[in-house]
Each structure stands twice: as structure tokens, then as C-alpha cells.
Design an enzyme around this catalytic site. Structure first.
Site, PDB file in Angstrom:
ATOM      1  N   ASP A 180       0.905  -1.141   0.000  1.00  0.00           N
ATOM      2  CA  ASP A 180       0.000   0.000   0.000  1.00  0.00           C
ATOM      3  C   ASP A 180       0.944   1.191   0.000  1.00  0.00           C
ATOM      4  O   ASP A 180       1.556   1.499   1.019  1.00  0.00           O
ATOM      5  CB  ASP A 180      -0.887   0.012   1.249  1.00  0.00           C
ATOM      6  N   HIS A 181       1.084   1.825  -1.157  1.00  0.00           N
ATOM      7  CA  HIS A 181       2.188   2.792  -1.258  1.00  0.00           C
ATOM      8  C   HIS A 181       1.995   3.984  -0.320  1.00  0.00           C
ATOM      9  O   HIS A 181       2.939   4.700  -0.048  1.00  0.00           O
ATOM     10  CB  HIS A 181       2.436   3.214  -2.710  1.00  0.00           C
ATOM     11  N   HIS A 243      -5.860   2.926   0.868  1.00  0.00           N
ATOM     12  CA  HIS A 243      -5.005   4.030   1.326  1.00  0.00           C
ATOM     13  C   HIS A 243      -5.627   4.807   2.492  1.00  0.00           C
ATOM     14  O   HIS A 243      -4.976   5.081   3.495  1.00  0.00           O
ATOM     15  CB  HIS A 243      -4.724   5.007   0.191  1.00  0.00           C
TER      16      HIS A 243
END
Ligand code: BG6
Length: 504
Positions: A180-181, A243
Site C-alpha cells: 500500500d504505497h 489508502h
């Protein structure tokens, strides 16, 4: 102490794809320039396209920004790259991969430490782990085997459960790295430091002192060339389920016992477990969805979502979501949380705003122009990364006029500190076996469980409106009604600009 990065081979499935060129190779190059890569490293690109090692290096070079001074550096980096053509969907070809890995390992004296990065469409998330396992490439006896996957981790609760089950048939949970950047963003991690290293914040980080919390993730871009994907996804699946939920986890969690993967991930899971479920019947009043429509931004005529390529002309997919929810636990009882995210909004800004309660008695009330001071702590994730605290100050002169002023810190003040990109940071963590900033399977499922009734209600009940909003605005007007007391903050590009002067 810096952790060690052991020699290994990083296998990128989907090496001719967009993500590899845009994110992974530049992130690896960034690690190289920071001297964070192990000397003994091979990056093996794998995909169907026929290419030689030299051809792959040539192609990847195009995506690195080449300036005369770094030419030598780039050449040194490219020497880590290798390529293997393979039909990744065909398990009978995996012996070829296995023997290539063995040869490379021998040539470069790299032990059997392998990381597999699935930079592929999600329909291959079943077959690749299975095919790796069939030839023993999941076996960690003689070296680590780690698997990185990109979202989407399923498209609903059921498919997410199936995906996890399938992955765990072939790899253990501690071998799985779900990217999950957002968790890789320096400013997101800093939320933990802000909270847990400052004696002044943690004691007031609860329902006694906090009035409500607002999280915004706004983008100016539309769906660009991803209409085909996005039209089946929408903002709830694309941004909220992953996110934004992770951001909620970071803001709301209890202090972990130690800064370690499982300790932190246990706390995030507990937050998700404490979310007060929104039933299908409540969706219309708690969650607002919108879709951008054609409009003029300045002199430019901007397309509406339904005119974008790959999008159904009658699409009811949301490009905007705003919602209100509660976390039912001791810390957060009664504190409303608001989330807002959308495409084609006026600014690209992600931030968390903590709104503190007012003082119990407004001593200066009768002289203030603006009513009681609304103390806010703004944690800016991007851009103009930093922190802003709004406090009341006496306006010099006669009487007691109070004005709200900003105390702000901007990361760019730390001019000589290198801010790693999210992908660079996350790749390095995986190379070092640290899964702290990766999403754990149980939390991913919990987050799906939470959003599933919302998705169901939207699918089943066409009475629930999808509001149009002109591209370039802050979403449908009705969104203001969600916030009972007060309004949303309308952030600008620059953290400290608001009110009269706002650069978008
Ligand atoms: C991705 C979404 O995961 O995150 C995109 O699929 C979105 O639709 C992007 O644009 C936002 O990331 P960032 O880092 O630009 O905020």
C-alpha cells in the site's frame, strides 16, 4: 543501526508493464544512488515479450532521468538487470525460470534468496504463486522467498478472502508483502512519530480533547488512460478501502508495544475491528458519492467522467466519496471521522486535520471577529509535506482581539535530508525482511468487510443518488451537510496558505 540487505535476486513479473518502468526501476535506481542496494543483486525482469538482457537494459534506461554527470552511475545500475521471456500464465514454463535463477545465482554468487514482485494484472495472482510453488520456488529452506503484490487485493470481501486463501496455500503470511504505497510515504510514517514521541500530543489525542478528524485525499487528475480499470473500481475501492483506511489506522491506533511489523499491524487491525459498521440502510445518509462532469477550468473545456475513454457512457461509478463514521472504542467514543477523496478536484492535496475542542469558556468571545479559536493540527501528507498548528494569538493593540495564526514546519526546510520515494522505501524494507509498512491479510479483509455494505447498497439501491460535480470543484455541495458543526477545510497547494490567498 542500519539493517543489512542480503544478496538476492528480485524477480519482476510483468516487466514490460507500466508500473515497472514508471515506479519500480526508478525506485531501484534511487536505492542504487543512495548506496542502499546490496552489491550482489540481480533484478530479473520476466514477461512474455521476447527481449535479451541487453534489450531490457536499453529499454529501462529510457525511464531513468539521464544527466551527463550520472551516466556512469546509470551504467553501473543497469548491470544489475537481467531478463527472461516467459509465459507467466503457463505453469509448464516455470522450470525455465527455475533454471535461469540457478544459473544467475551461480554466476553472481547469490544464494537462493528470491523476491517475486507481481507487477501484473490481478488475474495472474492465482497462477503465479501456484506455478512458483509447483517447481519449489516458494521453499525457504536455502534462502528467503518473499512475494510482493500490488492492489487490488480483491474487488470485494469474498474475492479478497479467496485471494488470501490462495496466496497462503503457497506462501506463509510472513512471506507476503502487500504494497500500500501510502504506508511508504515518509509523512504517513511521521504520523506515528508525531503522536508517540511528543509528550504534548499523545495525552490529548482522544475524545476528551478532539472534536472531530478530517482526512482529505484530493487529486486534480481525472482517470487519464485508466478508464477501463477505474470504471469497474471507483473511488471506494481505489482509494478508501486501502489508502485512506490505512491513514485512519495510523491516526487512530493505540501505541504499539514496539515498532515492529506485527505490533503495529495488530494495532491497525484493532482500529478496523472497532469501526462502527454502516448498514446498507444508513449508506444514503453517511456516505456521499459523486462523479465529475464536464466543465470549464480557466479557458479549458474539461471532459466529464462519462466522456473519458474506457468509461461506460451511463456509468454510475463514483469518482468522489465523502463519508462520516465512528470508531467505537475508549479513545474515540463519539468523535466523528470524515473522509473525502476525489478526482478532478481543485488541488492535489492529502492531509489529516485534527480539530480540537474549544476552550470551555470563551473569555475573549465578545471581542473576537471570528468566534472561538478552532485549534487545528494539520498533518500534510503531500505536497508541501509538513505540519501546521493553528492557534489563537492576541492582535497587538488595545483590548483583547484574538486571531488565529499558523505555526508550520515544512520538510523542505531539511534541505540536506534525502526523502525516499514510497516505492524505494518499501522495496528496501522488503529486501530487509521488514513488513511493518505492508498491509497484512487480516486487516485487508477487515477493511473490505467494512466497505462491503456500502458497495452493496450502491449496487442494489438505485435510489441512492450519485451527484454530479463540475470538474475542478470540491465535489457535490451536499457534502457540506455531512459535517454537522463546522466545515471542511479547503486546502491549498501550500500548507500554510488558506483563507485569502490560495495557490491551487
Ligand atoms: C493509486 C490509485 O493507488 O493511488 C490511483 O489507483 C491514485 O487512482 C493513486 O491516483 C494516488 O496516489 P498518490 O501517491 O498520487 O496520492
Amino acid at each position: 543501526m542500519m539493517k543489512q540487505t542480503e544478496p538476492h535476486i528480485l524477480v519482476i513479473f510483468g516487466a514490460s508493464g507500466d508500473l515497472t518502468k514508471r515506479k519500480l526501476i526508478p525506485a531501484l535506481y534511487e536505492l542504487h544512488t543512495q548506496q542502499l542496494l546490496p552489491e550482489k543483486l540481480a533484478v530479473l525482469g520476466v514477461s512474455r515479450t521476447e527481449l535479451s538482457d541487453a534489450g531490457f537494459r536499453e529499454k529501462m534506461k529510457e525511464f531513468l532521468s539521464i544527466q551527463p554527470h550520472n551516466e556512469k552511475d546509470i551504467e553501473a545500475f543497469l548491470e544489475h538487470l537481467y531478463y527472461q521471456p516467459l509465459s507467466t500464465a503457463d505453469s509448464s514454463e516455470y522450470p525455465i525460470l527455475k533454471s535461469r535463477l540457478e544459473t544467475l545465482g551461480k554466476e553472481l554468487s547469490i544464494p537462493e534468496n528470491y523476491i517475486y514482485y507481481l507487477s501484473t494484472p490481478p488475474n495472474l495472482y492465482q497462477i503465479i504463486p501456484q506455478s512458483l510453488a509447483e517447481v519449489g520456488l516458494n521453499d525457504a529452506k536455502n534462502g528467503f522467498k518473499r512475494l510482493i503484490i500490488e492492489k487490488p487485493f480483491g474487488t470485494d470481501l469474498k474475492s479478497a478472502q479467496e485471494l488470501n486463501k490462495n496466496l497462503r496455500n503457497y506462501f506463509d503470511e510472513d512471506q507476503l508483502y502487500r504494497i500500500d504505497h501510502y504506508l511508504g510515504k515518509e509523512t504517513v510514517q511521521n504520523m506515528l512519530v508525531t503522536r508517540f514521541s511528543n509528550g504534548i500530543f499523545e495525552p490529548i489525542w482522544n475524545h476528551n480533547f478532539i472534536h472531530h478528524i478530517e482526512i482529505t485525499s484530493a487529486e486534480t487528475l481525472g482517470v487519464e488512460d485508466r478508464g477501463g480499470y477505474y470504471d469497474h473500481s471507483g473511488a471506494m475501492r481505489d482509494m478508501v478501502q486501502n489508502h485512506l483506511m490505512q491513514l485512519v489506522g495510523m491516526v487512530a491506533m493505540e501505541p504499539p508495544v514496539v515498532i515492529e511489523a506485527d505490533a503495529i499491524r495488530n494495532e491497525i487491525l484493532k482500529v478496523f475491528q472497532s469501526l462502527r459498521p454502516i448498514s446498507e440502510a444508513e449508506v444514503a445518509s453517511h456516505v456521499i458519492r459523486g462523479q465529475y462532469t464536464q466543465s470549464h477550468i480557466g479557458k479549458e473545456l474539461v471532459k466529464g467522467y462519462r466522456e473519458e475513454s474506457g468509461v461506460d457512457r451511463q456509468s454510475r461509478t463514483e469518482t468522489f466519496v465523502a463519508m462520516k463514521f465512528f470508531i467505537d472504542n475508549f479513545r474515540w467514543a463519539g468523535v466523528p471521522f470524515y473522509i473525502r477523496t476525489g478526482k478532478k478536484l481543485p488541488a492535489r492535496v492529502t492531509e489529516v486535520v485534527i480539530h480540537f475542542k474549544n476552550t470551555p469558556h470563551h473569555l475573549f468571545g465578545n471581542q473576537a471577529d471570528t468566534g472561538p479559536v478552532n485549534n487545528q493540527l494539520v498533518l500534510r501528507i503531500q505536497p508541501d509535506e509538513g505540519i501546521l498548528l493553528k492557534i489563537g494569538m492576541k492582535v497587538p493593540g488595545a483590548g483583547f482581539r484574538v486571531q488565529t495564526v499558523n505555526m508550520d514546519f515544512h520538510y523542505d526546510q531539511l534541505s540536506d535530508v534525502y526523502l525516499p520515494t514510497a516505492y524505494g522505501r518499501l522495496l528496501l524494507d522488503c529486501m530487509q525482511g521488514d513488513a511493518t509498512l505492508y498491509a497484512r491479510g487480516d486487516a485487508v479483509e477487515k477493511a473490505w468487510e467494512y466497505v462491503q455494505p456500502i458497495l452493496n447498497a450502491w449496487k442494489n439501491n438505485h435510489e441512492i443518488p450519485i451527484y454530479g460535480y463540475p470538474a475542478g470543484t470540491w465535489g457535490p455541495d451536499v457534502v457540506d451537510e455531512l459535517v454537522e458543526s463546522g466545515t471542511w477545510r479547503y486546502p491549498c497547494k501550500n500548507l500554510a496558505h488558506d483563507g485569502e490567498y490560495c495557490e491551487l
